[in-house]
Design a protein around this motif. Structure first.
Motif, PDB file in Angstrom:
ATOM      1  N   SER A  43       0.913  -1.179   0.122  1.00 27.56           N
ATOM      2  CA  SER A  43       0.018   0.090  -0.073  1.00 27.56           C
ATOM      3  C   SER A  43       0.950   1.188  -0.011  1.00 27.56           C
ATOM      4  O   SER A  43       0.541   2.106  -0.725  1.00 27.56           O
ATOM      5  CB  SER A  43      -0.761  -0.004   1.134  1.00 27.56           C
ATOM      6  N   ARG A  44       1.708   1.368   0.707  1.00 28.73           N
ATOM      7  CA  ARG A  44       2.896   2.283   0.987  1.00 28.73           C
ATOM      8  C   ARG A  44       3.453   2.748  -0.481  1.00 28.73           C
ATOM      9  O   ARG A  44       3.487   3.705  -0.925  1.00 28.73           O
ATOM     10  CB  ARG A  44       3.827   2.181   2.111  1.00 28.73           C
ATOM     11  N   ALA A  45       4.091   1.707  -1.080  1.00 26.27           N
ATOM     12  CA  ALA A  45       4.581   1.767  -2.337  1.00 26.27           C
ATOM     13  C   ALA A  45       3.660   2.163  -3.513  1.00 26.27           C
ATOM     14  O   ALA A  45       3.910   3.384  -4.251  1.00 26.27           O
ATOM     15  CB  ALA A  45       5.107   0.364  -2.909  1.00 26.27           C
ATOM     16  N   ARG A  46       2.545   1.509  -3.245  1.00 27.86           N
ATOM     17  CA  ARG A  46       1.425   2.055  -4.383  1.00 27.86           C
ATOM     18  C   ARG A  46       1.043   3.691  -4.343  1.00 27.86           C
ATOM     19  O   ARG A  46       0.895   4.238  -5.424  1.00 27.86           O
ATOM     20  CB  ARG A  46       0.206   1.267  -4.261  1.00 27.86           C
ATOM     21  N   SER A  47       0.667   3.594  -3.179  1.00 24.21           N
ATOM     22  CA  SER A  47       0.333   5.286  -2.622  1.00 24.21           C
ATOM     23  C   SER A  47       1.307   6.122  -3.150  1.00 24.21           C
ATOM     24  O   SER A  47       1.143   7.415  -3.488  1.00 24.21           O
ATOM     25  CB  SER A  47      -0.086   5.369  -1.255  1.00 24.21           C
ATOM     26  N   ALA A  48       2.699   5.891  -2.931  1.00 23.93           N
ATOM     27  CA  ALA A  48       3.709   6.899  -3.357  1.00 23.93           C
ATOM     28  C   ALA A  48       4.012   6.703  -4.686  1.00 23.93           C
ATOM     29  O   ALA A  48       5.126   7.662  -5.112  1.00 23.93           O
ATOM     30  CB  ALA A  48       4.890   6.442  -2.377  1.00 23.93           C
ATOM     31  N   GLU A  78      -3.992  -6.380  -2.205  1.00 25.26           N
ATOM     32  CA  GLU A  78      -3.843  -4.873  -1.971  1.00 25.26           C
ATOM     33  C   GLU A  78      -4.202  -3.927  -2.968  1.00 25.26           C
ATOM     34  O   GLU A  78      -5.172  -3.151  -3.104  1.00 25.26           O
ATOM     35  CB  GLU A  78      -2.573  -4.302  -1.503  1.00 25.26           C
ATOM     36  N   ALA A  79      -3.717  -4.290  -4.325  1.00 24.99           N
ATOM     37  CA  ALA A  79      -3.887  -3.715  -5.474  1.00 24.99           C
ATOM     38  C   ALA A  79      -5.495  -3.600  -5.932  1.00 24.99           C
ATOM     39  O   ALA A  79      -5.971  -2.796  -6.564  1.00 24.99           O
ATOM     40  CB  ALA A  79      -3.163  -4.276  -6.676  1.00 24.99           C
ATOM     41  N   GLU A  80      -6.294  -4.758  -5.533  1.00 26.00           N
ATOM     42  CA  GLU A  80      -7.468  -5.016  -5.944  1.00 26.00           C
ATOM     43  C   GLU A  80      -8.629  -4.504  -4.845  1.00 26.00           C
ATOM     44  O   GLU A  80      -9.651  -4.560  -4.721  1.00 26.00           O
ATOM     45  CB  GLU A  80      -7.816  -6.585  -6.058  1.00 26.00           C
ATOM     46  N   GLY A  81      -8.062  -3.848  -3.791  1.00 20.29           N
ATOM     47  CA  GLY A  81      -8.914  -3.195  -2.750  1.00 20.29           C
ATOM     48  C   GLY A  81      -9.351  -4.294  -1.636  1.00 20.29           C
ATOM     49  O   GLY A  81     -10.231  -3.985  -1.124  1.00 20.29           O
ATOM     50  N   VAL A  82      -8.695  -5.436  -1.563  1.00 18.80           N
ATOM     51  CA  VAL A  82      -9.288  -6.526  -0.744  1.00 18.80           C
ATOM     52  C   VAL A  82      -8.355  -6.486   0.695  1.00 18.80           C
ATOM     53  O   VAL A  82      -7.118  -6.551   0.590  1.00 18.80           O
ATOM     54  CB  VAL A  82      -9.019  -7.823  -1.420  1.00 18.80           C
ATOM     55  N   ASP A  83      -8.851  -6.561   1.654  1.00 17.88           N
ATOM     56  CA  ASP A  83      -8.184  -6.885   2.911  1.00 17.88           C
ATOM     57  C   ASP A  83      -7.858  -8.136   3.031  1.00 17.88           C
ATOM     58  O   ASP A  83      -8.518  -9.037   3.415  1.00 17.88           O
ATOM     59  CB  ASP A  83      -9.070  -6.434   4.157  1.00 17.88           C
ATOM     60  N   ALA A  84      -6.541  -8.239   2.766  1.00 19.97           N
ATOM     61  CA  ALA A  84      -5.915  -9.863   2.686  1.00 19.97           C
ATOM     62  C   ALA A  84      -6.141 -10.435   4.198  1.00 19.97           C
ATOM     63  O   ALA A  84      -6.617 -11.860   4.248  1.00 19.97           O
ATOM     64  CB  ALA A  84      -4.480  -9.885   2.482  1.00 19.97           C
TER      65      ALA A  84
END
Length: 324
Positions: A265-270, A294-300
């Motif tokens: 999430s941190r990497a994608r948000s940045a 995470e990329a698909e918006g699913v809470d693993a």
């Protein structure tokens, strides 16, 4: 009834909240106190008494019976009873019995709340209870931050389980258990010899943080979508922390699946395009699955817990059937 018979008078039971500073009473309460013929209070140590007397209210320390109060109201007089913390049950029960007998001409009875609890006022009770427990309980008085750490983790998991189960009663209880951990740690922190802080410092810090990170609510910036709100949050957080890496502040001690998800999430948000490391073994496979979720918006974590519960139910079903 004879029109010339004296009026029966009035009894005002004045209640106050111990969670509000003494002396801060409502205007109707002050009016009742100033116009009363007598003001009575059974508790000579009642926190309101110094302020009432400073305001010129003559308060009698007395424990009157219901009959005595009714007699004091004869002739149209008004008697105000400043209630103790218990609410004067003996007096109110006695008045109820007299009224129910039908043999006594009763004065008007009025319950007048003089001060009200503000939202969150019961938190003051929690702080007071925790303070006493810390001072007097043999177990609680010996606890440390490190010793309590495991309970914080356990309570957080129990809260998540209550949320996922949709049990409202359990949710309320588990929120209380989590809140207890916060108050307990803050109470312990007060005793630090060099760097003490209190629950007020904790609350003040989070209030300041929330205000600063919501300039679209408390400032002049605007945010119309959740994505814009998150952008505000991340920007102000970066300004506060002045971190060198987007991974700074990610606790590596959290469950591995949550850790992998947070890093992704941190990497994608940045906006960082970071290839997933390749390697042998299930660990790298799980990392790839967590990043994909995470990329698909699913809470693993939640997804795996849900699947694990289905598996648990299947195990129990097999046990109930006598096994395989």
């Amino acid at each position: 009834m004879n029109a010339t018979s004296p009026a029966p008078g009035r009894v005002v039971l004045l209640t106050t909240s111990h969670r509000v500073a003494p002396g801060l009473l409502s205007w109707p309460a002050w009016q009742a106190l100033r116009t009363a013929d007598r003001v009575l209070c059974a508790d000579g140590a009642h926190p309101q008494l110094p302020y009432l007397r400073e305001a010129g209210i003559a308060v009698e320390e007395a424990v009157p019976t219901a009959e005595e109060v009714v007699d004091a109201c004869a002739g149209g007089r008004t008697v105000v009873v400043v209630a103790t913390g218990e609410g004067e049950p003996a007096l109110t029960d006695g008045l109820a019995r007299m009224a129910g007998s039908g043999r006594v001409r009763m004065p008007e009875l009025e319950l007048l709340p003089a001060s009200y609890d503000l939202p969150g006022a019961r938190l003051l009770d929690l702080v007071q209870v925790m303070d006493r427990i810390r001072a007097e309980c043999p177990w609680s008085s010996r606890q440390t931050h490190k010793g309590l750490a495991k309970y914080g983790i356990e309570e957080a998991y129990e809260l998540v389980e209550a949320i996922e189960d949709g049990d409202r009663d359990e949710l309320r209880e588990e929120l209380g258990d989590v809140l207890l951990q916060v108050v307990f740690h803050a109470r312990i922190a007060e005793e630090h010899p060099e760097e003490p802080f209190s629950i007020d410092d904790v609350a003040g810090g989070i209030v300041a943080k929330l205000v600063h990170r919501h300039p679209h609510v408390f400032g002049e910036e605007t945010a119309r979508t959740p994505e814009e709100v998150k952008a505000h949050w991340m920007r102000t957080k970066a300004e506060e922390k002045r971190r060198e890496s987007v991974t700074d502040g990610v606790p590596v001690g959290q469950p591995a699946l949550a850790l992998a998800t947070k890093l992704a999430s941190r990497a994608r948000s940045a906006g960082l395009s970071v290839p997933l490391p390749s390697g042998e073994g299930v660990g790298y496979e799980l990392l790839a699955l967590a990043a994909r979720a995470e990329a698909e918006g699913v809470d693993a974590e939640a997804a795996l817990r849900a699947a694990a519960r289905v598996y648990r139910d299947a195990i129990r079903a097999t046990e109930g059937a006598g096994g395989a």
